[in-house]
Design an enzyme around this catalytic site. Sequence first.
Site, PDB file in Angstrom:
ATOM      1  N   VAL A  77       1.050 -74.339  -7.098  1.00 62.13           N
ATOM      2  CA  VAL A  77      -0.088 -74.179  -6.101  1.00 62.13           C
ATOM      3  C   VAL A  77       0.103 -73.425  -4.860  1.00 62.13           C
ATOM      4  CG1 VAL A  77      -1.454 -75.634  -4.641  1.00 62.13           C
ATOM      5  CG2 VAL A  77      -0.831 -76.604  -6.703  1.00 62.13           C
ATOM      6  N   LEU A  78      -0.317 -72.252  -4.401  1.00 59.93           N
ATOM      7  CA  LEU A  78       0.363 -71.170  -3.587  1.00 59.93           C
ATOM      8  C   LEU A  78       1.761 -71.207  -4.093  1.00 59.93           C
ATOM      9  CD1 LEU A  78      -1.622 -72.423  -0.674  1.00 59.93           C
ATOM     10  CD2 LEU A  78      -2.665 -71.098  -2.122  1.00 59.93           C
ATOM     11  N   GLY A  81       4.392 -74.899  -4.749  1.00 62.94           N
ATOM     12  CA  GLY A  81       5.036 -75.158  -6.292  1.00 62.94           C
ATOM     13  C   GLY A  81       4.235 -76.269  -6.959  1.00 62.94           C
ATOM     14  N   ASP A  82       5.038 -77.105  -7.911  1.00 64.82           N
ATOM     15  CA  ASP A  82       4.432 -78.154  -8.530  1.00 64.82           C
ATOM     16  C   ASP A  82       4.065 -79.505  -7.943  1.00 64.82           C
ATOM     17  OD1 ASP A  82       3.283 -79.933 -10.343  1.00 64.82           O
ATOM     18  OD2 ASP A  82       5.108 -79.944 -11.801  1.00 64.82           O
ATOM     19  N   ILE A  83       2.785 -79.362  -6.922  1.00 62.98           N
ATOM     20  CA  ILE A  83       2.593 -80.439  -6.310  1.00 62.98           C
ATOM     21  C   ILE A  83       1.532 -81.212  -6.892  1.00 62.98           C
ATOM     22  CG2 ILE A  83       3.109 -79.118  -4.224  1.00 62.98           C
ATOM     23  CD1 ILE A  83       0.047 -78.764  -3.510  1.00 62.98           C
ATOM     24  N   LYS A  95     -11.458 -72.119  -3.191  1.00 59.79           N
ATOM     25  CA  LYS A  95     -11.731 -71.113  -4.349  1.00 59.79           C
ATOM     26  C   LYS A  95     -13.363 -71.203  -4.430  1.00 59.79           C
ATOM     27  CE  LYS A  95      -7.999 -69.013  -5.314  1.00 59.79           C
ATOM     28  NZ  LYS A  95      -7.244 -67.850  -5.687  1.00 59.79           N
ATOM     29  N   GLU A 137      -6.223 -71.502 -12.327  1.00 59.36           N
ATOM     30  CA  GLU A 137      -5.674 -71.197 -11.170  1.00 59.36           C
ATOM     31  C   GLU A 137      -4.379 -71.923 -10.668  1.00 59.36           C
ATOM     32  OE1 GLU A 137      -7.139 -69.125  -8.427  1.00 59.36           O
ATOM     33  OE2 GLU A 137      -5.529 -69.348  -7.419  1.00 59.36           O
ATOM     34  N   ASP A 138      -3.424 -71.401 -10.290  1.00 54.71           N
ATOM     35  CA  ASP A 138      -2.109 -71.966  -9.882  1.00 54.71           C
ATOM     36  C   ASP A 138      -1.673 -72.975 -10.838  1.00 54.71           C
ATOM     37  OD1 ASP A 138      -2.663 -70.711  -7.438  1.00 54.71           O
ATOM     38  OD2 ASP A 138      -3.009 -72.436  -6.245  1.00 54.71           O
ATOM     39  N   ASN A 288       2.445 -67.122  -0.700  1.00 56.53           N
ATOM     40  CA  ASN A 288       1.593 -67.812   0.302  1.00 56.53           C
ATOM     41  C   ASN A 288       1.997 -69.360   0.530  1.00 56.53           C
ATOM     42  OD1 ASN A 288      -0.510 -66.088   0.974  1.00 56.53           O
ATOM     43  ND2 ASN A 288      -1.490 -66.495  -1.365  1.00 56.53           N
TER      44      ASN A 288
HETATM   45  N1  LIG Z   1      -1.321 -62.987  -2.319  1.00 60.56           N
HETATM   46  C1  LIG Z   1      -1.878 -63.512  -3.467  1.00 60.56           C
HETATM   47  O1  LIG Z   1      -3.013 -63.182  -3.703  1.00 60.56           O
HETATM   48  C2  LIG Z   1      -1.088 -64.238  -4.322  1.00 60.56           C
HETATM   49  C3  LIG Z   1       0.036 -64.771  -3.945  1.00 60.56           C
HETATM   50  N2  LIG Z   1       0.613 -65.734  -4.944  1.00 60.56           N
HETATM   51  C4  LIG Z   1       1.598 -66.133  -4.499  1.00 60.56           C
HETATM   52  O2  LIG Z   1       3.049 -65.917  -5.470  1.00 60.56           O
HETATM   53  C5  LIG Z   1       4.011 -66.984  -5.593  1.00 60.56           C
HETATM   54  C6  LIG Z   1       4.078 -67.030  -6.918  1.00 60.56           C
HETATM   55  O3  LIG Z   1       2.883 -67.709  -7.550  1.00 60.56           O
HETATM   56  P1  LIG Z   1       2.778 -67.804  -9.107  1.00 60.56           P
HETATM   57  O4  LIG Z   1       3.147 -66.604  -9.913  1.00 60.56           O
HETATM   58  O5  LIG Z   1       1.486 -68.284  -9.522  1.00 60.56           O
HETATM   59  O6  LIG Z   1       3.839 -68.848  -9.501  1.00 60.56           O
HETATM   60  P2  LIG Z   1       4.634 -69.094 -10.662  1.00 60.56           P
HETATM   61  O7  LIG Z   1       5.351 -70.632 -10.519  1.00 60.56           O
HETATM   62  O8  LIG Z   1       4.325 -68.694 -11.805  1.00 60.56           O
HETATM   63  O9  LIG Z   1       5.820 -68.109 -10.124  1.00 60.56           O
HETATM   64  C7  LIG Z   1       6.851 -68.456  -9.162  1.00 60.56           C
HETATM   65  C8  LIG Z   1       7.992 -67.416  -9.462  1.00 60.56           C
HETATM   66  O10 LIG Z   1       8.713 -67.533  -8.234  1.00 60.56           O
HETATM   67  C9  LIG Z   1      10.032 -67.736  -8.765  1.00 60.56           C
HETATM   68  N3  LIG Z   1      10.871 -67.788  -7.757  1.00 60.56           N
HETATM   69  C10 LIG Z   1      11.005 -68.984  -6.976  1.00 60.56           C
HETATM   70  N4  LIG Z   1      12.035 -69.245  -6.227  1.00 60.56           N
HETATM   71  C11 LIG Z   1      12.472 -67.709  -6.008  1.00 60.56           C
HETATM   72  C12 LIG Z   1      13.486 -67.321  -5.033  1.00 60.56           C
HETATM   73  N5  LIG Z   1      14.090 -67.821  -4.215  1.00 60.56           N
HETATM   74  N6  LIG Z   1      13.622 -66.027  -5.688  1.00 60.56           N
HETATM   75  C13 LIG Z   1      13.073 -65.307  -6.381  1.00 60.56           C
HETATM   76  N7  LIG Z   1      12.141 -65.821  -7.213  1.00 60.56           N
HETATM   77  C14 LIG Z   1      11.911 -67.212  -6.846  1.00 60.56           C
HETATM   78  C15 LIG Z   1      10.094 -68.505  -9.772  1.00 60.56           C
HETATM   79  O11 LIG Z   1      11.368 -68.332 -10.392  1.00 60.56           O
HETATM   80  P3  LIG Z   1      11.581 -69.094 -12.168  1.00 60.56           P
HETATM   81  O12 LIG Z   1      11.002 -68.315 -12.758  1.00 60.56           O
HETATM   82  O13 LIG Z   1      13.283 -69.007 -11.824  1.00 60.56           O
HETATM   83  O14 LIG Z   1      11.231 -70.473 -11.727  1.00 60.56           O
HETATM   84  C16 LIG Z   1       8.830 -67.849 -10.736  1.00 60.56           C
HETATM   85  O15 LIG Z   1       9.235 -66.736 -11.536  1.00 60.56           O
HETATM   86  C17 LIG Z   1       3.197 -68.005  -4.672  1.00 60.56           C
HETATM   87  O16 LIG Z   1       3.989 -67.938  -3.438  1.00 60.56           O
HETATM   88  C18 LIG Z   1       1.772 -67.872  -4.330  1.00 60.56           C
HETATM   89  O17 LIG Z   1       1.173 -68.408  -3.441  1.00 60.56           O
HETATM   90  C19 LIG Z   1       0.076 -66.085  -6.049  1.00 60.56           C
HETATM   91  C20 LIG Z   1      -1.079 -65.377  -6.527  1.00 60.56           C
HETATM   92  C21 LIG Z   1      -1.866 -64.749  -5.749  1.00 60.56           C
HETATM   93  C1  LIG Z   2      -3.787 -66.430  -3.272  1.00 62.30           C
HETATM   94  C2  LIG Z   2      -3.541 -67.518  -4.415  1.00 62.30           C
HETATM   95  O1  LIG Z   2      -4.346 -67.685  -5.418  1.00 62.30           O
HETATM   96  C3  LIG Z   2      -2.156 -68.310  -4.281  1.00 62.30           C
HETATM   97  O2  LIG Z   2      -1.530 -67.943  -3.438  1.00 62.30           O
HETATM   98  O3  LIG Z   2      -1.745 -68.934  -5.271  1.00 62.30           O
HETATM   99 MG   LIG Z   3      -3.714 -68.992  -6.607  1.00 65.00          MG
END
Ligand SMILES: NC(=O)C1=CN([C@@H]2O[C@H](COP(=O)(O)OP(=O)(O)OC[C@H]3O[C@@H](n4cnc5c(N)ncnc54)[C@H](OP(=O)(O)O)[C@@H]3O)[C@@H](O)[C@H]2O)C=CC1
Ligand SMILES: CC(=O)C(=O)O
Ligand SMILES: [Mg+2]
Length: 766
Positions: A77-78, A81-83, A95, A137-138, A288
């Site tokens: 979630v954003l 993490g896993d909340i 959304k 989502e998320d 985020n």
């Molecule tokens: N601006 C926007 O529109 C959007 C922003 N986001 C943001 O992107 C982030 C990830 O979302 P999402 O891809 O859905 O989540 P996921 O859980 O799919 O991915 C999270 C990733 O971040 C990695 N990670 C965690 N901690 C670190 C660290 N310290 N250094 C490097 N990598 C790290 C994880 O690594 P590992 O694989 O090792 O666990 C994993 O690969 C969130 O903050 C989310 O809010 C997401 C979607 C849209």
């Molecule tokens: C924007 C969005 O979807 C996220 O941060 O997960």
């Molecule tokens: Mg999202």
Amino acid sequence: MTIKIRKEDALAYHEEGQPGKIEVVPTKSVSSQLDLALAYSPGVAEPCKEIEADEENAYRYTAKGNLVGVISNGTAVLGLGDIGAQASKPVMEGKGVLFKKFAGIDVFDIEINEKDPEKFIEIVKSLEPTFGGINLEDIKAPESFLIEERLKSEMRIPVMHDDQHGTAIISAAALLNALELTGKKIEDLKIVVNGAGAAAIACTNIYISLGAQKKNIIMCDSKGVIHKNRENLDASKAQYATDRHDLETVYDAIAGTDFFLGLSVADILSTEDLLKMNPDPIVFALANPKPEIDYAVAMESRPDIIMATGRSDHPNQVNNVLGFPYIFRGALDVRATAINEEMKLAAVHALARLAKEPVPDFVSSAYGEDKIQFGRDYLIPKPLDPRLITAISPAVAKAAIESGVARKEIKDWDAYNSDLNLRIGIDDKMMSKIISRAKKDPKRIVFAEAHDLKILKAAQILHEEGIAKPILLGNRKIIQGLIEENQLDLDEVTIMDCFEEEEKTKKFAAHFYEKRKRKGVTQYEAQKLMRERNYFGSMLVEHNEADALISGLTKDYPKTILPALQVIGMEPRVQRVAGMYIINSKRGTYFFADTTVNVNPTAEELVGIIGLTSRVVRLFDVEPRVAVLSYSNFGSSKGEIPEKTRKAVELAKQKYPDLIIDGDIQANVALDEDIQRKNYPFSALADKGANTLIFPDLASGNIAYKLVMEIGGAEAIGPLLLGMRKPVHILQLGSDVRDIINMAAIAVVDAQLYSQRIQDDRISKR
Ligand SMILES: NC(=O)C1=CN([C@@H]2O[C@H](COP(=O)(O)OP(=O)(O)OC[C@H]3O[C@@H](n4cnc5c(N)ncnc54)[C@H](OP(=O)(O)O)[C@@H]3O)[C@@H](O)[C@H]2O)C=CC1
Ligand SMILES: CC(=O)C(=O)O
Ligand SMILES: [Mg+2]
């Protein structure tokens, strides 16, 4: 402009009134026995049988075609993490709100307590009958890849994991424009990606399809740089694994790169890291709610940086809100079976193109800017830009048709564009326009009831958003106590206490005495009255120490208006002031007058009200079409009201020959041009129904606007006080914070127009 978001405000926003952010609203009448029999048993069986015979009929007889499921299991979630599924609900409701607001799409948010991908897939698949599309989502990677792939192939409605593709589309558009500004080529771009989850992998994939080279990309996850020899590497990460064993962490990898993409967690980078990047570095820190590096720190680190975050309070908001409403809109409108690569790339190019077009003034001022134009601080359009829908949805719909996934054609694209504009409604736009206009030249608004918490909350927003410069009039101790108790941030806002203003009260009392000494006011009384906030506040406006007065939240209308009338008075040649409401309803925007002042106006006084009202309606860029209402149509009944309204129309036609006006006329007839064309083709309103309703007396006006609010669910903005010499506006008893903000924005615009009038008068007198 940076807006501070406080925890308590965010919680109150979600908690106030009906908890949460959404509700379900019926689209058909269910008021009679017949309605019930049609809506439910037995009538409902008929569409059921039609759909049983042909499933496509679900689009004809149910909400399916405009309904998207926003579905999450709460595992990513954003950046929180896993909340869990339950805790993800505010985001999913959010959304839903954005889908509705920006694209007119209805949403059921569905939070599922299931982490096992196979079980989750089964649950979502079973929901196909409900929805026209599915927005995942998320959901955390790598499960999200499997879940999306399987649902895409096993469902016949469009499925999109927004964190992957929404983000990929927006960031790709921003990247293309950043490349254009820096003169860099995507083929040569050295890229470091921090995060290897759903969003990061999908973004990287789309950059590859736009020309980026795998060999130029280093990807890192929570363990650091992803190397080819890492054990248990899943397929999504393996495709971007490197054999550069000299690089261990993102801090090693960032050196000598052109582009940092962060889709991981907050606060990863520092100034030092950015200094290691090549000239004109592009930094998209998109985690985020907090980015990988604070915006201000990044901007200070080097002058040649191009910076984007996922947040709305900084320039370059790369956030999937710019995509999902419009992508689904386009997909639903052609009943697409999928959201494919062609549709995604069409959205990328539509967004990138729109950023290069001139930005309308009201969009710039909605963000507190004088002028926004394509450049390092404006790579992609702003989320509040109403042109997004007509830029993206038709592009996506066309791509769906051309790539063969559409099940419905759109033939008339101009009509489709008009429909899209209607979907986002003109009503909110009217208030946004007023707020934008106010922000261009915010004026000093004195609030005579600053001891009320709602006024203080509104003042904080007005100040922070640059809509007005509030002056808080009241007992300083009480005001400061409330500010502290509620942790409001009003340090920069003027507080004024009449009991501390010896000189001003003396000056104002002398002025008031001169004005009213022949109306029975003594010097002693004048002195005493100036301790009353409505008198003191009116005097501030009269003496140009404030530009407008707002009051009325805690006192009834006549008590509030009297001091303003005595101190400021009416415009020259105006006999009576009047009150007008702007009514925003599902049918559109209407103007109602007089709803607040004149108990039983004569025909001549009605003409005055018509003149004042139509002048103000024009200020909102609307051509007034005036109906003078009665219980009769064009002489069909005798009586005081039909005769008075008929006479008023006759006189108004002579006085304002260009005004579109008619009456006496009943309200339903006035609003319905078809009835008029059939029965009263001579009516001036037969071409297009009325938008400005003038009531024959105060009782009918007041009752009407309250009924449309309470029963019709309309929103009433006002009452705007018309005909005062200087801007004064009286709130309704018990107005809420949003009403106060709206009224203040109107007061600011009124004050802008007043100073314009004064300037024009001066010029014409020279
Ligand atoms: N601006 C926007 O529109 C959007 C922003 N986001 C943001 O992107 C982030 C990830 O979302 P999402 O891809 O859905 O989540 P996921 O859980 O799919 O991915 C999270 C990733 O971040 C990695 N990670 C965690 N901690 C670190 C660290 N310290 N250094 C490097 N990598 C790290 C994880 O690594 P590992 O694989 O090792 O666990 C994993 O690969 C969130 O903050 C989310 O809010 C997401 C979607 C849209
Ligand atoms: C924007 C969005 O979807 C996220 O941060 O997960
Ligand atoms: Mg999202």
